[in-house]
Design an enzyme around this catalytic site. Sequence first.
Site, PDB file in Angstrom:
ATOM      1  CB  SER A  44     -16.100 -34.106  38.311  1.00 22.37           C
ATOM      2  OG  SER A  44     -16.895 -33.196  39.049  1.00 22.37           O
ATOM      3  CG  HIS A  53     -13.778 -30.238  40.588  1.00 26.44           C
ATOM      4  ND1 HIS A  53     -13.824 -29.482  39.431  1.00 26.44           N
ATOM      5  CD2 HIS A  53     -14.728 -31.192  40.457  1.00 26.44           C
ATOM      6  CE1 HIS A  53     -14.763 -29.965  38.629  1.00 26.44           C
ATOM      7  NE2 HIS A  53     -15.332 -30.996  39.236  1.00 26.44           N
ATOM      8  CG  ASP A  73     -11.749 -26.851  39.381  1.00 27.71           C
ATOM      9  OD1 ASP A  73     -12.576 -27.063  40.287  1.00 27.71           O
ATOM     10  OD2 ASP A  73     -11.538 -27.688  38.466  1.00 27.71           O
TER      11      ASP A  73
END
Length: 353
Positions: A50, A329, A326
Site C-alpha cells: 500500500s 500510512h 491513518d
Amino acid sequence: MAEQLVIKLLHLLLLPLLFTLITTDLVEGTKKTYGVYENNNVKLFVFGDSYVDTGNFLNSSSYKPPYGMTYPGKPAGRFSDGRVLTDYIASFLKIETPTPYSLRNSSALENGINFAYGGTGVFPTLVDGPNMTVQIDSFEKLIKQKVYTKQDLQFSIALVSASGNDYITFIKNSSITEIKSFTSLLIKQLLINVQRIHNLGINKIAIGLLEPIGCMPPITQLTFHLSCVDVLNLVSENHNQVLLQNLLQLNQQLGKSVFVTLDLYNAFLSTITTMQKNRKENSTLMNPLEMCCKGESLKVSCGSVDDNGNKKYSLCENPELSFFWDRVHPSQNGWNAVYKQLQLSLGQLIDRN
C-alpha cells in the site's frame, strides 16, 4: 534495569494486539516536477504494498472518503489523503504516475505499470491479494505478450516496496523470538524476486528499506504518542542491515549498481524528529506520531461508516500538517517530506553505470 525489563515485556505482550489493529488499515483501506531524467522513454514498474499502490485494491478503504481528499480531491485508490511514494518518484523521473495493473485495459501504458497491491507482501499475506511473486508473474506475462520491448525495459526503472505486511502477519501468528529466522527467510525470497525483475530486463531497481515499525501510531500509544518504541524499531534495523549487505554483494557480483536502496527508515525518523522539534516551538502543529484520520474506537478504521452512512471516524484539523494519515500510512505531507530526503538516492537511478 528491572523497570526497563518490565517495559520490554509489556511491549512484547501488547505487540500482537497492536499489530492486529494495524492490519485493519492495511487490508481496508499541485504536481511539481523535481526530476532530472533526460530519457523521455523511461517507464516505471512498481511492485509491493500500500505504500506504493495507486489503485489496484479496488475493494479497499482507499476508494472511500476521506481518502484522496487532498489529491485528487476524491478517493482514487491511494492509501493516503493524497499522493504516495510512487507519485513522487514518477514526478522525479518526469513521467506521469504509471497505470495500476487493475486498470490496464482502460488506460495508456506508456509510463509503465503499477502492480503493487495494498495489504500484500513478499509472502502471501492476503487471501485474495497478489503477493510480490504473483505481481512479477503478471509483469512477465505482459513481456511475453510484447506489450513492452527489450529496449523499453532496458531504460526503465522498477520500484519495490514490500515486507511490512509480512512482519505483521508473522507476528500475529508466530512467536516473536523467531523473528530473526523469519527475517532471513523473508530477505532470501525478496532477493530472488528483485533478481528476477532484473533478469526480465530492468537494469535499475529501487528497493525501499523497511520503515520504523515502532513509530506507527498504534504502537506509539504505548508512549502516549510521545516517542517511537525503540525495541520494535530494532526489527526494522536488523531487516535493513541484512538486506543492505546482500544487495551490496549482488551489485558487486554484477559489476554495476543495479540495486539501489531507498532509506525509508531514516527518512521517516528524520522527518518525525524535525516535526517534533518544530512542534515544541509551535504547539499548534500536529504531533507526527498521531494519525490524522482516526476511527471512533480501536477496532474502527479511517473511512468506516455505519449502516446509515454516518461517519465512524474523525479527521484532524489540518491534514496538510500531519505525518501519518491513518494507522500506518503517511499523509501526502508525510510522503512529500520523506521523498525530499530520498532525492539523493533517486539520483542513482539515473546513473547507467
